[in-house]
Structures are given as C-alpha cells and as structure tokens.
Design a protein around this motif. Structure first.
Motif, PDB file in Angstrom:
ATOM      1  N   ALA A 107    -142.346   3.608 -71.548  1.00 55.19           N
ATOM      2  CA  ALA A 107    -141.728   2.420 -71.221  1.00 55.19           C
ATOM      3  C   ALA A 107    -142.807   1.251 -70.771  1.00 55.19           C
ATOM      4  N   ASN A 108    -143.788   1.675 -70.211  1.00 58.19           N
ATOM      5  CA  ASN A 108    -144.669   0.597 -69.853  1.00 58.19           C
ATOM      6  C   ASN A 108    -145.698   0.372 -71.039  1.00 58.19           C
ATOM      7  N   ASP A 109    -145.780   1.207 -71.918  1.00 61.34           N
ATOM      8  CA  ASP A 109    -146.732   0.842 -73.166  1.00 61.34           C
ATOM      9  C   ASP A 109    -146.032   0.119 -74.135  1.00 61.34           C
ATOM     10  N   LEU A 110    -144.644   0.417 -74.559  1.00 68.34           N
ATOM     11  CA  LEU A 110    -143.997   0.126 -75.725  1.00 68.34           C
ATOM     12  C   LEU A 110    -142.798  -0.680 -75.229  1.00 68.34           C
ATOM     13  N   SER A 111    -142.478  -1.948 -75.690  1.00 65.96           N
ATOM     14  CA  SER A 111    -141.220  -2.732 -75.404  1.00 65.96           C
ATOM     15  C   SER A 111    -140.133  -1.924 -75.903  1.00 65.96           C
ATOM     16  N   ALA A 112    -139.071  -2.406 -75.495  1.00 64.43           N
ATOM     17  CA  ALA A 112    -137.658  -1.709 -76.000  1.00 64.43           C
ATOM     18  C   ALA A 112    -137.793  -1.829 -77.527  1.00 64.43           C
ATOM     19  N   THR A 113    -138.243  -3.139 -78.073  1.00 68.37           N
ATOM     20  CA  THR A 113    -137.921  -3.318 -79.537  1.00 68.37           C
ATOM     21  C   THR A 113    -139.018  -2.421 -80.236  1.00 68.37           C
ATOM     22  N   GLU A 114    -140.244  -2.192 -79.699  1.00 64.21           N
ATOM     23  CA  GLU A 114    -141.203  -1.208 -80.300  1.00 64.21           C
ATOM     24  C   GLU A 114    -140.675   0.135 -80.451  1.00 64.21           C
ATOM     25  N   ARG A 115    -140.062   0.759 -79.344  1.00 64.97           N
ATOM     26  CA  ARG A 115    -139.620   1.722 -79.596  1.00 64.97           C
ATOM     27  C   ARG A 115    -138.476   2.124 -80.220  1.00 64.97           C
TER      28      ARG A 115
ATOM     29  N   VAL B  83    -140.290   2.342 -83.554  1.00 61.96           N
ATOM     30  CA  VAL B  83    -140.702   3.809 -83.689  1.00 61.96           C
ATOM     31  C   VAL B  83    -139.730   4.660 -84.232  1.00 61.96           C
ATOM     32  N   ILE B  84    -138.722   4.601 -83.679  1.00 62.86           N
ATOM     33  CA  ILE B  84    -137.327   5.391 -83.992  1.00 62.86           C
ATOM     34  C   ILE B  84    -137.162   4.941 -85.765  1.00 62.86           C
ATOM     35  N   ASN B  85    -137.107   4.091 -85.814  1.00 64.86           N
ATOM     36  CA  ASN B  85    -136.958   3.723 -87.429  1.00 64.86           C
ATOM     37  C   ASN B  85    -137.962   4.089 -88.262  1.00 64.86           C
ATOM     38  N   TYR B  86    -139.066   4.312 -87.881  1.00 67.73           N
ATOM     39  CA  TYR B  86    -140.172   5.058 -88.636  1.00 67.73           C
ATOM     40  C   TYR B  86    -140.115   6.544 -88.917  1.00 67.73           C
ATOM     41  N   VAL B  87    -139.638   7.168 -87.558  1.00 70.53           N
ATOM     42  CA  VAL B  87    -139.371   8.575 -87.757  1.00 70.53           C
ATOM     43  C   VAL B  87    -138.166   8.690 -88.504  1.00 70.53           C
ATOM     44  N   ARG B  88    -136.907   8.129 -88.272  1.00 68.98           N
ATOM     45  CA  ARG B  88    -135.891   8.353 -89.276  1.00 68.98           C
ATOM     46  C   ARG B  88    -136.004   8.173 -90.785  1.00 68.98           C
TER      47      ARG B  88
ATOM     48  N   GLY C 169    -143.130   0.179 -86.691  1.00 70.46           N
ATOM     49  CA  GLY C 169    -143.134   1.754 -86.103  1.00 70.46           C
ATOM     50  C   GLY C 169    -144.146   2.742 -86.571  1.00 70.46           C
ATOM     51  N   GLY C 170    -144.564   2.553 -87.938  1.00 67.55           N
ATOM     52  CA  GLY C 170    -145.589   3.389 -88.284  1.00 67.55           C
ATOM     53  C   GLY C 170    -146.950   3.294 -87.608  1.00 67.55           C
ATOM     54  N   LYS C 171    -147.253   2.076 -87.474  1.00 67.35           N
ATOM     55  CA  LYS C 171    -148.589   1.688 -86.799  1.00 67.35           C
ATOM     56  C   LYS C 171    -148.404   2.306 -85.178  1.00 67.35           C
ATOM     57  N   LEU C 172    -147.407   1.779 -84.679  1.00 69.29           N
ATOM     58  CA  LEU C 172    -147.239   2.371 -83.078  1.00 69.29           C
ATOM     59  C   LEU C 172    -147.104   3.808 -83.061  1.00 69.29           C
ATOM     60  N   PHE C 173    -146.564   4.497 -84.243  1.00 71.74           N
ATOM     61  CA  PHE C 173    -146.298   6.113 -84.063  1.00 71.74           C
ATOM     62  C   PHE C 173    -147.900   6.587 -84.077  1.00 71.74           C
ATOM     63  N   GLN C 174    -148.751   5.729 -85.059  1.00 72.87           N
ATOM     64  CA  GLN C 174    -150.055   6.304 -85.250  1.00 72.87           C
ATOM     65  C   GLN C 174    -150.821   6.407 -83.767  1.00 72.87           C
ATOM     66  N   ILE C 175    -150.793   5.354 -83.044  1.00 64.27           N
ATOM     67  CA  ILE C 175    -151.515   4.845 -81.896  1.00 64.27           C
ATOM     68  C   ILE C 175    -150.604   5.857 -80.616  1.00 64.27           C
ATOM     69  N   TYR C 176    -149.715   6.057 -80.612  1.00 63.19           N
ATOM     70  CA  TYR C 176    -149.055   6.533 -79.582  1.00 63.19           C
ATOM     71  C   TYR C 176    -148.448   8.108 -79.569  1.00 63.19           C
TER      72      TYR C 176
END
Length: 179
Positions: free
Chosen positions: A146-154, A157-162, A85-92
C-alpha cells in the motif's frame, strides 16, 4: 583514595549534566510545532498546502480484507493499463512470483511458504478485490504494498495478471541494453 573519589566524580558528572537546563534546548525553542499555525488570527492547520496538486487516480477507503474483497475493479483493462501493470509487476512482483507468476521467483524460492501461483485456478476464482486487498494489506509471507503502489497502480497490476499471466503468456524479463 583521592584518585578513586576523583574518578567516581568524573564518571558521574555526565549523568548529572543531563538534568541541566540546556539539555532540552532543542525542544523548547521558538519554532512552529506540528499542526500549529503561523498566523495567530487563524490558528490551526490548513487542510491543504498552497499550490498542492492532488494525486490522480482512484482512491479507495477500505479497512480490511472483507471490505476489499467486495470491491470491483474501477480501471478498465485496456492496453495502457495492462502495459503499466506489467512494468509494475516486473518491479515489485517478479522477485517472489517470478516472470510467469507461478511463484518461482528468486526470492520466492528461498521462502518456506511459497508465494501464490497467480495462474492457478484457485487464484483465477478469486475476485479482483481480494487480490487488491492482499496487495494492500499483505498476507502470511507477502508484505503490504500500500505504501509502494497507489490504489490505481495495484488495479493495473491486477489487470496485467488477469489479461497476460492468467492467459498463459509470460512477462518478458527486462535486461539492460548492451553498450
């Protein structure tokens, strides 16, 4: 007068040429059209191509924000999920929300409506499903991911934010290695 008539005819010839039979040859050729079958004995489309591999992860069928807000996060907030989630957060997310998640990213600073502060009490009180739905459907300024991140990836990201941002920690900026 003869030159003018010839000029007019030459200008109109391309217009009439579009009506000739060869103008739609590409559409009317021997080929397989979408959702047609090659096999005449079994007409119609096969549901899955041979040797296809399903995408791993969680699938979620929600139609709007109201439905997404009621969802529970199906991904446990373990180290692996938070790291991804942290990696994806940094990207998106960092372009608008910044590394700290406070809405102070470089792109976010240029917007008239500032991005949400993901560390604010208002955001902390929101359900994981609400944040997931906002990422899925977008909002006033935020586009849909929704087109960039799969449901699991989203959910990751929420786990990272929390677990990271809302606990006062900040993302580490990724810099290229020195050569």
């Amino acid at each position: 007068m003869m030159k003018l008539s010839l000029a007019i005819v030459l200008l109109l010839v391309p217009t009439f040429a579009q009506a000739w039979p060869w103008s739609d040859d590409m559409a009317n050729q021997i080929s397989i059209k979408p959702q047609e079958s090659v096999d005449l004995k079994n007409p119609g489309m096969r549901p899955y191509p041979k040797h296809s591999v399903p995408i791993p992860g969680v699938s979620s069928l929600v139609k709007d924000m109201g439905a997404s807000e009621k969802q529970l996060n199906p991904i446990p907030a373990d180290d692996k999920s938070v790291a991804l989630g942290g990696k994806l957060f940094q990207i998106y997310c960092t372009p608008c929300h910044g590394y700290s998640g406070k809405g102070d990213g470089l792109v976010g600073a240029k917007l008239l409506l500032k991005p949400f502060d993901l560390t604010a009490d208002q955001t902390k009180e929101r359900s994981d499903g609400f944040i997931w739905g906002y990422m899925t459907f977008g909002g006033a300024v935020m586009p849909s991911y929704a087109n960039d991140l799969s449901a699991t990836e989203r959910w990751n990201v929420i786990n990272y934010v929390r677990k990271v941002l809302q606990n006062g920690q900040s993302a580490v900026a990724v810099t290229p290695a020195a050569k």
